[in-house]
Design an enzyme around this catalytic site. Structure first.
Site, PDB file in Angstrom:
ATOM      1  N   VAL A  13      67.456  41.674  30.935  1.00 50.86           N
ATOM      2  CA  VAL A  13      67.596  42.065  29.521  1.00 50.86           C
ATOM      3  C   VAL A  13      66.743  43.280  29.203  1.00 50.86           C
ATOM      4  CG1 VAL A  13      67.210  41.334  27.132  1.00 50.86           C
ATOM      5  CG2 VAL A  13      68.157  39.720  28.797  1.00 50.86           C
ATOM      6  N   ASP A  31      55.631  44.899  32.452  1.00 47.80           N
ATOM      7  CA  ASP A  31      55.957  43.655  33.130  1.00 47.80           C
ATOM      8  C   ASP A  31      54.751  43.212  33.944  1.00 47.80           C
ATOM      9  OD1 ASP A  31      59.012  42.322  33.890  1.00 47.80           O
ATOM     10  OD2 ASP A  31      57.279  41.670  35.049  1.00 47.80           O
ATOM     11  N   THR A 124      66.239  34.134  23.911  1.00 49.84           N
ATOM     12  CA  THR A 124      66.992  33.056  23.281  1.00 49.84           C
ATOM     13  C   THR A 124      66.072  31.876  22.976  1.00 49.84           C
ATOM     14  OG1 THR A 124      68.986  33.699  24.454  1.00 49.84           O
ATOM     15  CG2 THR A 124      68.945  31.481  23.533  1.00 49.84           C
ATOM     16  N   CYS A 264      71.929  31.695  30.559  1.00 49.00           N
ATOM     17  CA  CYS A 264      72.383  31.562  29.165  1.00 49.00           C
ATOM     18  C   CYS A 264      73.205  30.304  28.925  1.00 49.00           C
ATOM     19  CB  CYS A 264      73.191  32.797  28.755  1.00 49.00           C
ATOM     20  SG  CYS A 264      72.190  34.273  28.504  1.00 49.00           S
ATOM     21  N   ARG A 335      69.641  32.731  39.210  1.00 44.10           N
ATOM     22  CA  ARG A 335      68.975  31.824  38.269  1.00 44.10           C
ATOM     23  C   ARG A 335      69.903  30.697  37.821  1.00 44.10           C
ATOM     24  NH1 ARG A 335      67.114  35.802  33.671  1.00 44.10           N
ATOM     25  NH2 ARG A 335      69.123  36.688  34.244  1.00 44.10           N
TER      26      ARG A 335
END
Length: 427
Positions: A13, A31, A124, A264, A335
């Protein structure tokens, strides 16, 4: 206000977003993963979300007011005033939300927060998480007062890993802010890079809820067709052919059966379910859809074993090749891949399983799933009793599967990707 952007988290993202902003603003990409920072500094993205030439353009062709600085040094973000947090929000083995990355990122930003700064969350979460979990951390670490000294927004990510058409700037962006004025400002900042336009939600909670139901809706729809696949299999009807026929109606929704994983769709419904249970409501459809979708890997393995038995193939110590371990086609993202459920179930029958995936990274698969990938197709020397196509990578269309088949070998196609006449079973 001279907008100075910092993007916290440079994964699937954060990196595409940072690169898009860096064409219009000067951006600091932060990061904590040092190896990730090192590869990005060299102009290469192992997630393959950003093309090498595009990344190098913003890294090495900096102008006075644009460009991208990649760093793992927190001190480099302290001059920013518009912080965007894009860290992952996974679940644990009991499907409970893990907010630790979000809290840690909030602590990092809170330690450099100044009066007038804005913090936008893209991760999210369940409705209310930004205000209930993140803002108190920002206040505690910074010593500043929310909506007086600093402001917050929420603009949910809509990245689709591996999709080179619906990229970050080409997907409409939902935005929101903690005051009407800040909401408008955040919306204007995003409008500068989002070609598809923006939609300003009435509140942060509305934006959070909108995001979490997008993927919950897809999850439920896929669960429906997965259930249909189980029913039609018992009725000896081809599911793909049924869906093609039904799809001729103008308002029929085009969903296909399969494994539902990733960061997601396989995760977000649990965030909504958790919040619902906290306020006293037990969600039925959402959790039923999750249970059904999570059962599909085991179902595929069991169907494969049934066909092997019917073909007089001894199951114990049989050799099975699984094609694909990533969570979706033509993408290196492993993932929450539910392909692993097929492997686990097959092994419960004392079956030997090899996995070949030209997209997945060997070291990541070993670390995440303790599986040694077959690295190259031409190095496969075994003959297999069964082959399962679990992921529809384009490369699998050109494999010479006959070279890998033992006598009576069966072929199971999870994605209905291969020609129907060559497979022995499919969803």
């Amino acid at each position: 206000m001279n907008t100075k952007i910092a993007v916290i988290g440079l994964g699937y993202v954060g990196l595409p977003l940072a690169v898009a902003f860096a064409k219009k603003y000067f951006v600091v990409g932060f990061d904590i993963n040092q190896s990730r920072v090192a590869e990005l500094k060299n102009g290469f993205d192992t997630t393959l979300e950003v093309e090498e030439h595009e990344l190098k353009e913003v890294l090495f062709n900096k102008q006075d007011k644009t460009g991208l600085l990649i760093t793992d040094d927190k001190g480099k973000i302290q001059n920013s005033n518009f912080y965007i947090i894009t860290v992952p929000t996974p679940t644990d083995k009991h499907n409970r939300p893990i907010l630790t990355p979000l809290i840690k990122a909030s602590e990092t930003v809170g330690s450099v927060l100044k009066k007038g700064d804005i913090v936008v969350y893209e991760s999210t979460v369940y409705p209310g998480a930004t205000e209930e979990e993140c803002i108190p951390v920002l206040e505690k670490v910074s010593g500043l007062v929310f909506n007086k000294d600093f402001y917050v927004g929420y603009s949910p990510e809509r990245i689709n890993p591996g999709d080179k058409i619906h990229t970050v700037t080409k997907i409409k962006k939902v935005t929101s802010g903690s005051t009407p004025q800040i909401a408008k400002y955040i919306d204007e900042v995003y409008k500068n890079i989002i070609e598809a336009g923006t939609f300003m939600a009435s509140s942060i909670k509305v934006a959070e809820a909108a995001k979490v139901i997008e993927n919950s809706q897809r999850d439920i729809n896929i669960a429906f067709v997965n259930e249909l696949a189980k029913i039609f299999n018992l009725l000896n009807i081809d599911t793909k052919e049924v869906l093609e026929a039904a799809g001729t109606k103008w308002n029929f929704l085009p969903f296909s059966p399969g494994l539902v994983g990733g960061h997601c769709i396989g995760v977000d419904p649990f965030y909504l379910a958790q919040k619902a249970q906290e306020v006293g409501y037990h969600p039925e459809i959402i959790l039923a859809g999750r249970r059904l979708n999570d059962s599909m890997g085991k179902y595929v393995a069991q169907q494969t074993v049934k066909i092997m038995i019917n073909n007089d193939i001894p199951v114990k110590n049989a050799k099975v090749l699984m094609l694909g371990i990533t969570f979706k086609e033509n993408c290196p993202d492993i993932r929450n891949s539910r392909a692993i459920d097929i492997v686990k179930e097959l092994k419960s029958y004392k079956i030997n399983v090899d996995v070949f995936d030209p997209w997945a990274k060997k070291e990541e698969v070993k670390k995440e799933y303790d599986i040694e990938l077959i690295e190259k197709y031409d190095k496969i020397s075994l003959k297999y009793d069964a082959i399962i196509l679990a992921v529809a990578h384009n490369e699998f269309l050109t494999l010479d599967l006959d070279k890998l088949k033992a006598q009576n070998c069966i072929l199971y196609d999870v994605k209905a990707f291969l020609p129907k006449n060559i497979v022995d079973g499919r969803l």
